[in-house]
Design a protein around this motif. Structure first.
Motif, PDB file in Angstrom:
ATOM      1  N   ARG A 180      -0.982  -2.400   0.900  1.00 15.88           N
ATOM      2  CA  ARG A 180      -0.915  -1.676   2.176  1.00 15.88           C
ATOM      3  C   ARG A 180      -2.220  -0.962   2.516  1.00 15.88           C
ATOM      4  O   ARG A 180      -2.310  -0.269   3.521  1.00 15.88           O
ATOM      5  CB  ARG A 180       0.267  -0.699   2.173  1.00 15.88           C
ATOM      6  N   ALA A 220      -0.316   8.744  -4.024  1.00 17.61           N
ATOM      7  CA  ALA A 220       0.521   8.592  -2.835  1.00 17.61           C
ATOM      8  C   ALA A 220       1.738   7.713  -3.106  1.00 17.61           C
ATOM      9  O   ALA A 220       2.731   7.769  -2.388  1.00 17.61           O
ATOM     10  CB  ALA A 220      -0.305   7.995  -1.700  1.00 17.61           C
ATOM     11  N   GLY A 221       1.651   6.883  -4.136  1.00 17.96           N
ATOM     12  CA  GLY A 221       2.706   5.907  -4.380  1.00 17.96           C
ATOM     13  C   GLY A 221       2.647   4.775  -3.370  1.00 17.96           C
ATOM     14  O   GLY A 221       3.664   4.190  -3.006  1.00 17.96           O
ATOM     15  N   LEU A 222       1.437   4.477  -2.911  1.00 23.72           N
ATOM     16  CA  LEU A 222       1.257   3.401  -1.925  1.00 23.72           C
ATOM     17  C   LEU A 222       0.890   2.099  -2.636  1.00 23.72           C
ATOM     18  O   LEU A 222      -0.044   2.076  -3.437  1.00 23.72           O
ATOM     19  CB  LEU A 222       0.147   3.783  -0.933  1.00 23.72           C
ATOM     20  N   CYS A 227      -3.884   7.403   2.331  1.00 25.86           N
ATOM     21  CA  CYS A 227      -2.816   6.782   1.539  1.00 25.86           C
ATOM     22  C   CYS A 227      -1.540   7.609   1.597  1.00 25.86           C
ATOM     23  O   CYS A 227      -0.443   7.059   1.717  1.00 25.86           O
ATOM     24  CB  CYS A 227      -3.253   6.585   0.088  1.00 25.86           C
ATOM     25  N   SER A 228      -1.666   8.940   1.533  1.00 28.17           N
ATOM     26  CA  SER A 228      -0.438   9.741   1.535  1.00 28.17           C
ATOM     27  C   SER A 228       0.184   9.771   2.931  1.00 28.17           C
ATOM     28  O   SER A 228       1.386   9.949   3.073  1.00 28.17           O
ATOM     29  CB  SER A 228      -0.669  11.153   0.987  1.00 28.17           C
ATOM     30  N   ARG A 243      -0.121  -1.207   7.418  1.00 29.99           N
ATOM     31  CA  ARG A 243      -1.222  -0.901   6.492  1.00 29.99           C
ATOM     32  C   ARG A 243      -2.134   0.174   7.045  1.00 29.99           C
ATOM     33  O   ARG A 243      -2.140   0.433   8.244  1.00 29.99           O
ATOM     34  CB  ARG A 243      -2.036  -2.171   6.259  1.00 29.99           C
ATOM     35  N   VAL A 291       2.083   6.126   3.467  1.00 26.23           N
ATOM     36  CA  VAL A 291       3.322   5.900   2.716  1.00 26.23           C
ATOM     37  C   VAL A 291       4.545   6.355   3.531  1.00 26.23           C
ATOM     38  O   VAL A 291       5.674   5.919   3.274  1.00 26.23           O
ATOM     39  CB  VAL A 291       3.227   6.584   1.318  1.00 26.23           C
ATOM     40  N   THR A 292       4.325   7.158   4.584  1.00 23.95           N
ATOM     41  CA  THR A 292       5.429   7.612   5.446  1.00 23.95           C
ATOM     42  C   THR A 292       5.700   6.631   6.600  1.00 23.95           C
ATOM     43  O   THR A 292       6.632   6.822   7.366  1.00 23.95           O
ATOM     44  CB  THR A 292       5.134   9.002   6.073  1.00 23.95           C
ATOM     45  N   SER A 306       7.208   0.068   6.154  1.00 27.21           N
ATOM     46  CA  SER A 306       6.579  -0.523   4.966  1.00 27.21           C
ATOM     47  C   SER A 306       5.720  -1.756   5.248  1.00 27.21           C
ATOM     48  O   SER A 306       4.987  -2.218   4.385  1.00 27.21           O
ATOM     49  CB  SER A 306       7.639  -0.870   3.927  1.00 27.21           C
ATOM     50  N   LEU A 334      -4.142   5.621  -4.433  1.00 22.76           N
ATOM     51  CA  LEU A 334      -2.929   4.796  -4.340  1.00 22.76           C
ATOM     52  C   LEU A 334      -1.815   5.362  -5.212  1.00 22.76           C
ATOM     53  O   LEU A 334      -0.670   5.502  -4.782  1.00 22.76           O
ATOM     54  CB  LEU A 334      -3.233   3.347  -4.769  1.00 22.76           C
TER      55      LEU A 334
END
Ligand code: C2E
Ligand code: MG
Ligand code: MG
Ligand code: MG
Length: 281
Positions: free
Chosen positions: A142, A136-138, A99-100, A110, A103-104, A107, A133
């Motif tokens: 995704r 990571a802020g995901l 997940c982390s 997935r 996020v890079t 967008s 999630l």
């Protein structure tokens, strides 16, 4: 044959078993140490949309480089991790990493994470997903979770509840290695998956085996009717890509495009995949 011969054979068999058990015990200790010492790594293999030939995401695949044995296959150490009760921890760690990392990425891409049946049934599984999630802020949409038939064949009520909870987060669910398990299709009525991944053994036979072509066509057709996507796993050649495209698969994955790569190589893969308008952030 004398009795002595028979006993000799038996003793040999016992010694061989001892050696195997010892090797297994060593591997078990090594795996525990590897996990604690952070010797596991996550690599990522592109998932490619058939229609556009563009990367739609990546599957996270865990890797273990053993100091003496070299690369140990997850097909060997994941079952071991399940047996020794380490799978929930390894799974939670892979989820966090994946997940982390995701996020890079652009967008619209997935990340797909494999979940073993023991992990899926563990008490902490759902909260492992939500915390991965969140940390990571995901966004949930995704993340894809790949489960196998073993998961849906047991504990139907609890399984269904967890799958619906995940779906409520926007998380997508894929049925992995389809066609190799119990081939009971009734669970497809109870729970509509987002994606079916056709096992690579069917793709390996292409384009020569008519039987495999028919099976792939049937799975892709059924998936489509049920509103699910179909991924062909293990596409190694242009011919295989053509064959699965013709049979209606919507996504492909395999060495023809790329094997799994370490995270630092992803931006390069995205840039060279023909969609230069989408470069990793
Ligand atoms: P899978 O989920 O079906 O993953 C696909 C496997 O096929 C991967 O093997 C991948 O490297 C391999 N593959 C991809 N393209 C090709 C191709 O064109 N030809 C061939 N011959 N192989 C291809 P890998 O990485 O060795 O993983 C094996 C299995 O281990 C996975 O099968 C999955 O069931 C399990 N696994 C891997 N990572 C994890 C994980 O983080 N958690 C869990 N629970 N299981 C994992
Ligand atoms: Mg998988
Ligand atoms: Mg698979
Ligand atoms: Mg597999």
């Amino acid at each position: 044959r004398s009795k002595a011969d028979g006993r000799g054979t038996y003793r040999f068999f016992e010694e061989e078993m001892d050696a195997k058990m010892q090797a297994r015990r060593m591997l078990e200790l090594d795996l525990r140490a590897a996990f604690i010492n952070q010797e596991l790594e996550v690599h990522y293999q592109p998932l490619v949309a058939v229609e556009s030939s563009k990367i739609s995401g990546f599957e996270a695949l865990v890797r273990w480089q053993h100091p003496e044995r070299g690369w140990v296959s997850p097909s060997d150490f994941i079952p071991l991790a399940e047996e020794i009760g380490l799978i929930a921890q390894i799974g939670a760690w892979v989820l966090k990493q994946a997940c982390s990392e995701a996020v890079t990425w652009p967008s619209d891409m997935r990340v797909a994470v494999n979940v073993s049946s023991t992990e899926f049934k563990s008490q902490s599984f759902f909260s492992n997903v939500t915390s991965a999630l969140q940390m990571a802020g995901l966004p949930g949409h995704r993340l894809e979770l790949e489960i196998t038939e073993t998961v849906v064949l047991q504990d139907t009520e609890a399984t269904l509840a967890t799958l619906l909870q995940l779906r409520a987060l926007g998380v997508r669910i894929s049925m992995d290695d389809f066609g190799t398990g119990y081939s009971s299709l009734s669970y497809l009525r109870k729970f509509p998956f987002d994606k079916i991944k056709i096992d690579q053994s069917f793709i390996a036979d292409l384009p020569d085996r008519d039987g495999s072509v028919a099976i792939i066509k049937a799975i892709a057709g059924m998936s489509h009717s049920l509103g699910m996507n179909t991924t062909a796993e293990g596409v190694e050649t242009m011919e295989q890509f053509e064959a699965v495209r013709l049979q209606g698969c919507t996504e492909v994955q395999g060495f023809f495009f790329s094997p799994a790569v370490p995270a630092y190589k992803i931006a390069e893969l995205i840039a060279s995949s023909g969609d230069k308008d989408r470069v990793a952030a």
